[in-house]
Scaffold this active site. Structure first.
Site, mmCIF file in Angstrom:
data_model
loop_
_atom_site.group_PDB
_atom_site.id
_atom_site.type_symbol
_atom_site.label_atom_id
_atom_site.label_comp_id
_atom_site.label_asym_id
_atom_site.label_seq_id
_atom_site.Cartn_x
_atom_site.Cartn_y
_atom_site.Cartn_z
ATOM 1 N N GLU A 47 19.422 70.735 34.130
ATOM 2 C CA GLU A 47 19.861 70.940 32.833
ATOM 3 C C GLU A 47 21.320 72.204 32.356
ATOM 4 O O GLU A 47 20.882 72.994 32.807
ATOM 5 C CB GLU A 47 18.916 71.344 31.992
ATOM 6 C CG GLU A 47 17.937 70.393 32.146
ATOM 7 C CD GLU A 47 16.798 70.141 30.776
ATOM 8 O OE1 GLU A 47 16.960 71.094 29.738
ATOM 9 O OE2 GLU A 47 15.989 69.521 30.215
ATOM 10 N N ASP A 48 22.354 71.483 31.993
ATOM 11 C CA ASP A 48 23.363 72.754 31.575
ATOM 12 C C ASP A 48 23.924 73.473 32.240
ATOM 13 O O ASP A 48 23.832 74.849 32.088
ATOM 14 C CB ASP A 48 22.777 73.787 30.501
ATOM 15 C CG ASP A 48 22.296 73.039 29.001
ATOM 16 O OD1 ASP A 48 21.763 72.006 29.050
ATOM 17 O OD2 ASP A 48 21.663 73.838 28.249
ATOM 18 N N CYS A 86 21.963 67.604 25.629
ATOM 19 C CA CYS A 86 21.255 66.661 26.188
ATOM 20 C C CYS A 86 20.866 65.263 26.174
ATOM 21 O O CYS A 86 21.554 64.492 26.301
ATOM 22 C CB CYS A 86 20.165 67.214 26.272
ATOM 23 S SG CYS A 86 19.640 68.482 24.714
ATOM 24 N N ASP A 247 23.149 67.513 33.900
ATOM 25 C CA ASP A 247 23.071 67.052 32.661
ATOM 26 C C ASP A 247 24.444 66.299 31.725
ATOM 27 O O ASP A 247 24.927 65.789 31.276
ATOM 28 C CB ASP A 247 21.954 66.558 31.692
ATOM 29 C CG ASP A 247 21.419 67.619 31.617
ATOM 30 O OD1 ASP A 247 21.748 68.961 31.287
ATOM 31 O OD2 ASP A 247 20.314 67.890 29.874
ATOM 32 N N HIS A 248 24.954 67.983 31.178
ATOM 33 C CA HIS A 248 26.683 67.934 31.086
ATOM 34 C C HIS A 248 26.553 69.813 31.504
ATOM 35 O O HIS A 248 26.652 70.468 32.159
ATOM 36 C CB HIS A 248 26.171 68.000 29.589
ATOM 37 C CG HIS A 248 25.396 69.161 29.159
ATOM 38 N ND1 HIS A 248 24.752 70.167 28.959
ATOM 39 C CD2 HIS A 248 24.042 68.136 28.377
ATOM 40 C CE1 HIS A 248 24.052 70.516 27.914
ATOM 41 N NE2 HIS A 248 23.049 69.915 28.107
#
Length: 633
Positions: A47-48, A86, A247-248
């Site tokens: 994540e992130d 997300c 995810d980004h």
């Protein structure tokens, strides 16, 4: 036949049968052809985090496990997450469709799916796969009662039936935005050695946050390594396709939530074992780097292609590996809509050279207050220095009103700080990308052109996608034309806005009202804008009324302001209007700098939502109301 000949023939026959048996046994022991296998598939996600990894050339990063995966797999250099936050990004992944087509583009929303859309675990389970998710879901769509075979922090391929192929997701949260600001923290990277991007001020707080981000990436890499080791320990390396992606972009401000490379570009590594490489096709090169433009909407068709399944026709992405591989696309696309409690709408497109962003709310700043984002020390010190006038132009841009259009040359401007939209020599590129983005929005029936509540009202209890495909119920061409006219003003277009003020389509009138606000803010025919807005304060649409009342509260007489503020405060109560009208009104009120006497107790004790809405919406009205109450003087 003589006795000795009969005996010799019998021996020969016996040896023939024996050799045939050995041949059959050998054939049975040979590995099956890659074309007949159902490969296992492992998705490892984090994540992130963007491409701040050693394998992507970042020498400050410490990511040996991911780097080793890249060394034996294929590294994609130009992958976008489509959404820089997300829940919309995960919605793209789970559906293989643009959430803007589904009406699922707003952060932490929940909408029904059309009947023909099956989420990818349904498709893979139907093909015999054991599908697990460990463990975050966070989709903006309603999902079937049993989407996964198991979705929990205990989900694992090891729980499948003997011999059953698996699709397993392991998602790591240690690199999430919230982990950047955890204190106390045991340091791994030295803040003094951080490379601070030019859009951030170089302060101790910023350096600490960036260093801690890299620390979390290192911790995440260790977790990735443990899962890959489990795969090896189980003897599954040679028949498992491994995908790793973030995810980004990073959770640092102007990364996560924004349509720059820092928010959309993510790492993507695919490892195909040697015995399965016939499945992937010639596009796959072990240890190679691939510059094809890919994005999250492409992952579902790619996985289906690799498993021998034909991607359904409704999918909007395109396979980049396997027998259903498509030609390299010219463009990939990104979107930004409501981010938590803040309404916004921007769209992005890039090719191999340029990034173009179309901002449909240019009257709002990039750095509008988001409660969650302002918990990060970098955000607070950055805003403080802006308020004190201590930033340069590149650092200040985040806190200023957005331009309607942004154009960046990615080959010369890796941080996207030099907007070329007005450069004479870039007009051909600007027009090409502008036209391609418009075409994509119309072809995919982008539902972001309607206010969120208006979209849901038109859908009723059905999927927004369904009415969005109906040209009579959703005349996207005329709504887009109004949005483009309104938010990209020219000196001679006020007469056209006059004509559209009474258009029968409320989506058109909504953008007209925004166009009047934009012109009034720019002091462009302000008197005419105020006159037209006054007439729109009684519009049948509450979303039109909210914008028209903002014009009156900002630029009308004292009496106009009093009437407009009273109307907005009334709409801000979800029990009077509904949750979405209340959010629209509260976003408007927050920009009006109301005095304590104007505000009174109107926003005290507001309910979080109205009607049978998902609890995913519960935080937004209270956050906005608390912010407005705290700022009133």
């Amino acid at each position: 036949m003589p006795h000795f000949l009969r005996r010799h023939a019998a021996i020969a026959f016996f040896l023939t049968i024996l050799n045939l048996g050995f041949s059959c046994m050998a054939a049975a022991q040979e590995p099956p052809s890659a074309r007949t296998l159902k490969p296992n598939i492992l998705w490892v996600t984090s994540e992130d985090n963007g491409q701040e990894l050693g394998c992507y050339g970042d020498s400050f990063a410490d990511s040996p496990n991911i780097d080793a995966l890249a060394a034996r797999g294929m590294l994609y250099t130009q992958c976008w997450s489509n959404a820089p936050v997300c829940a919309p990004a995960r919605t793209t992944l789970i559906s293989g469709m643009y959430p803007t087509s589904l009406g699922a583009q707003h952060m932490r929303s929940e909408v029904p799916l059309p009947d023909m859309v099956k989420l990818y675990p349904e498709l893979l389970r139907g093909a015999g796969y054991y599908c697990t998710n460990n463990s975050k879901e966070d989709y903006n769509v309603e999902q079937p009662a049993r989407l996964w075979d198991e979705s929990s922090n205990k989900a694992h391929w090891r729980n499948r039936k003997p011999g059953q192929p698996f699709f397993a997701v392991f998602n790591f949260t240690i690199s999430h935005e919230s982990k950047i600001r955890d204190r106390p923290h045991t340091a791994i990277h030295d803040p003094s050695k951080v490379s601070v991007p030019p859009y951030h001020p170089d302060t101790p707080e910023v350096r600490q946050d960036w260093a801690q981000y890299y620390d979390r990436v290192t911790e995440m890499d260790r977790q990735v390594g443990r899962v890959l080791e489990q795969l090896k320990d189980d003897g599954l390396e040679n028949n498992t396709l491994v995908f790793y992606y973030g995810d980004h972009g990073s959770g640092m401000p102007r990364g996560k939530r924004w349509l720059y490379q820092s928010g959309l570009r993510v790492p993507l590594i695919v490892h195909v074992p040697e015995r399965l490489q016939a499945l992937a096709g010639p596009q796959y090169q072990a240890g190679g780097k691939n510059e094809r433009l890919v994005s999250f909407v492409d992952l579902v068709p790619t996985v289906l292609s690799l498993t021998g399944l034909t991607p359904p026709a409704h999918l909007q992405g395109h396979a980049f590996l396997g027998p259903h591989t498509t030609p390299t696309p010219t463009y990939i696309y990104g979107f930004r809509d409501r981010m938590d409690e803040r309404y916004d709408m921007s769209r992005a497109i890039r090719d191999d050279k340029y990034l173009y962003i179309r901002n449909f709310y240019p009257h709002r700043s990039q750095g509008a207050f988001l409660d969650y984002m302002f918990q990060t020390p970098t955000t607070r010190v950055w805003k403080q220095l802006f308020d004190e006038g201590q930033l340069n132009d590149a650092q200040s841009a985040f806190w200023l009103l957005k331009p309607a259009e942004e154009l960046f040359d990615l080959t010369t401007d890796p941080y996207q700080i030099n907007n070329l939209a007005a450069a004479p020599e870039q007009q051909l590129a600007l027009q090409r990308l502008r036209g391609a983005l418009k075409t994509w929005m119309i072809e995919t029936r982008d539902l972001g052109l309607l206010p969120e509540g208006e979209m849901l009202d038109r859908a009723g209890f059905a999927a927004p996608y369904d009415f969005g495909q109906d040209a009579r119920r959703y005349p996207i061409e005329s709504i887009y034309a109004a949005a483009d006219l309104a938010t990209h003003p020219a000196a001679s277009d006020m007469q056209r806005l006059v004509e559209l003020c009474v258009a029968p389509e409320s989506g058109v009138r909504y953008w007209v009202a925004n166009g009047l606000l934009i012109r009034a803010l720019a002091d462009q025919e302000r008197a005419m804008a105020v006159k037209l807005a006054r007439g729109m304060t009684s519009d049948p649409s509450p979303y039109v009324r909210c914008v028209a009342n903002e014009v009156m509260a900002r630029f009308g007489t004292e009496g106009d302001r009093a009437v407009a503020v009273k109307a907005l405060l009334k709409e801000a109560n979800p029990t009077y209007s509904n949750t979405f009208v209340a959010m629209a009104a509260l976003n408007t009120i927050d920009g009006l700098a109301l005095t304590r006497s104007e505000l009174g107790e109107a926003l005290t004790g507001l309910p979080a939502r109205s009607g049978p809405l998902s609890a995913r919406y519960d935080a937004y009205v209270p956050r906005l109301a608390d912010r407005i109450n705290a700022m009133a003087k």
